[in-house]
Design an enzyme around this catalytic site. Structure first.
Site, short mmCIF file in Angstrom:
data_model
loop_
_atom_site.label_atom_id
_atom_site.label_comp_id
_atom_site.label_asym_id
_atom_site.label_seq_id
_atom_site.Cartn_x
_atom_site.Cartn_y
_atom_site.Cartn_z
N LYS A 1 -10.56 -1.67 10.54
CA LYS A 1 -10.84 -2.65 9.53
C LYS A 1 -11.10 -3.89 10.34
O LYS A 1 -11.62 -5.02 9.79
CB LYS A 1 -9.49 -2.95 8.75
CG LYS A 1 -9.12 -1.84 7.79
CD LYS A 1 -7.99 -2.06 7.12
CE LYS A 1 -7.54 -1.07 6.29
NZ LYS A 1 -8.49 -0.46 5.19
N ASP B 1 3.11 -4.58 8.04
CA ASP B 1 1.77 -3.88 7.86
C ASP B 1 0.83 -4.90 7.96
O ASP B 1 0.58 -5.83 6.95
CB ASP B 1 1.93 -3.25 6.67
CG ASP B 1 0.41 -2.70 6.16
OD1 ASP B 1 -0.57 -2.82 6.83
OD2 ASP B 1 0.19 -2.02 5.22
N GLN C 1 -4.51 -5.46 6.68
CA GLN C 1 -5.58 -6.34 5.99
C GLN C 1 -5.45 -7.72 6.82
O GLN C 1 -6.54 -8.43 6.15
CB GLN C 1 -4.97 -6.52 4.64
CG GLN C 1 -5.38 -4.93 3.87
CD GLN C 1 -6.65 -4.72 3.54
OE1 GLN C 1 -7.48 -5.38 3.47
NE2 GLN C 1 -7.08 -3.39 3.76
N CYS D 1 -4.83 2.36 -3.70
CA CYS D 1 -3.33 2.83 -2.95
C CYS D 1 -2.26 1.86 -3.28
O CYS D 1 -1.55 1.68 -2.51
CB CYS D 1 -3.60 3.10 -1.72
SG CYS D 1 -4.77 4.67 -1.36
N HIS E 1 0.74 -1.28 -0.11
CA HIS E 1 -0.06 0.11 -0.03
C HIS E 1 1.04 1.28 0.20
O HIS E 1 2.03 1.28 0.48
CB HIS E 1 -0.83 -0.08 1.20
CG HIS E 1 -1.98 1.15 1.51
ND1 HIS E 1 -1.71 2.31 1.60
CD2 HIS E 1 -3.25 0.84 1.32
CE1 HIS E 1 -2.93 3.04 1.83
NE2 HIS E 1 -3.77 2.00 1.23
#
Length: 404
Positions: free
Chosen positions: A224, A198, A201, A362, A121
């Site tokens: 999220k 990261d 997600q 993104c 991202h």
């Protein structure tokens, strides 16, 4: 087995209508919907204990502080951090990544190398580019194959004693591919590099175990995973957090201030300047409780069924291509139809009450790799159903016929 209809009743927005049609929400990769218990917890904070934390001796301040720190401990246990002070509250994944990148400005020198992947991202690309401009470090990129998977042999060849930090997502937001991060972390540590994952997600779909992964940093967002927007967590190993300088200066992050010298507070407060999103931090703990009560094993089983069903049904459409076909995937399907712009499909099916994401998500380097302007991304959560997927497929077929 989950009672999906009972779970859906927990989410007020799922009974809404959009453009006169029952809402079908397949944009969970952008943000998840919120159960009533999370909505109620946010209201309860402001109605009953609204006060600033860590600074007051009065009762409301103590109640708010206790609730905030209890939430921190919940998050510590959720990700299996060794200490609660390794868990920093942030405004989201972007904040956490920037905090680490800013800290590494005091560590890196010209010629040092940072590895990122082609799957990132923009939030996990731009801060490192800025860091390279500031320090003279060099950004190296781990390539992907046609299936959207990282090429691990290429990753191994990029690693060297010059590598100071590797930063990679756990799951690709654009393709849903699950990266072999535990293996990658071990390889990075073998050359003395730190690793930031990261997890934005990943956390809606699985429980990350930061001790098992052995990552040095793990960043994710609350919104999220059924929590409020403007919330997030940065896990950092104690040794690394002690090594990095503060990201921001102000109240709360200090031990003593004079005009001659300031000394900083101990962890975690060293990195938590100013009044935080108190309600959000508390309610993020509520969201984690909700997900754990459902059970991540149950969530993964439901989402696996949705992914398999959506993949099978979408591939029935002539001219449709799915991007990201790795062996390990989360419940995300990113696709296009030959000769039709993704935005046009998304706009038409929105009129039928179906929310998907269209564009580059993104993640423009991924789109450049596939030589496309973007994709249609349907991202599923445990509260979605196969019947909703069937309705989406029919809507996509209708849109295709209109646009062909």
């Amino acid at each position: 087995m989950l009672d999906i209809q009972k779970i859906r009743a927990d989410f007020p927005i799922l009974s809404e209508k959009v453009n006169g049609k029952p809402l079908i929400y397949f944009d969970n990769g952008a943000t998840s919907q919120k159960p009533q218990v999370v909505i109620d917890a946010e209201a309860k904070y402001y109605q009953e204990i609204n006060a600033n934390i860590h600074r007051g001796v009065h009762t409301l301040s103590q109640l708010a502080t206790d609730a905030y720190e209890i939430s921190r401990v919940k998050l510590q246990h959720h990700i299996n951090a060794k200490f609660s002070h390794e868990v920093l509250f942030t405004s989201g994944t972007t904040h956490g990544i920037n905090l680490v990148a800013n800290g590494f400005a005091s560590i890196l020198k010209s010629g040092d190398e940072i590895l990122v992947s082609s799957l990132e991202h923009h939030s996990n690309i731009v801060p490192w580019q800025m860091l390279c401009e500031k320090t003279g470090a060099v950004l190296k990129v781990i390539p992907i194959n046609e299936e959207g998977e990282l090429i691990i042999s290429e990753y191994e060849s990029l690693l060297s004693e010059k590598t100071k930090i590797v930063t990679v997502n756990h799951i690709s937001n654009a393709l849903g591919v699950i990266n072999p991060v535990k293996e990658m972390i071990a390889k990075a540590h073998a050359v003395g590099a730190a690793v930031l994952i990261d997890g934005a997600q990943a956390v809606p779909h699985l429980k990350p175990d930061v001790q098992d992964l052995d990552c040095d940093f793990y960043a994710f967002s609350g919104h999220k995973m059924c929590g409020p927007t403007g919330t997030g967590i940065l896990f950092g190993k104690e040794e690394w957090l002690n090594k990095l300088p503060p990201y921001q200066g102000g109240g709360e992050m200090i031990k003593e201030v004079t005009f001659e010298k300031t000394t900083y507070a101990d962890l975690p407060h060293k990195f938590e300047a100013g009044t935080p999103n108190i309600a959000g931090g508390i309610v993020l703990g509520t969201a984690v409780d909700y997900l754990n009560n459902i059970g991540f094993g149950n969530i993964q089983l439901q989402e696996k069924k949705l992914l398999e069903h959506a993949t099978k049904r979408l591939l029935e459409i002539e001219g449709l291509r799915i991007y990201g076909n790795g062996k390990n995937k989360a419940s995300v399907v990113s696709f296009n139809i030959d000769g039709i712009h993704p935005y046009d499909i998304g706009s038409i099916i929105d009129k039928l009450g179906i929310a998907v994401r269209t564009g580059h998500h993104c993640a423009q380097p991924i789109m450049n790799f596939f030589c496309i302007p973007g994709t249609i991304r349907a991202s599923f959560s445990f509260y979605n159903t196969k019947e909703e997927i069937d309705e989406m497929v029919e809507a996509v077929k209708k849109a295709k016929n209109m646009l062909s």
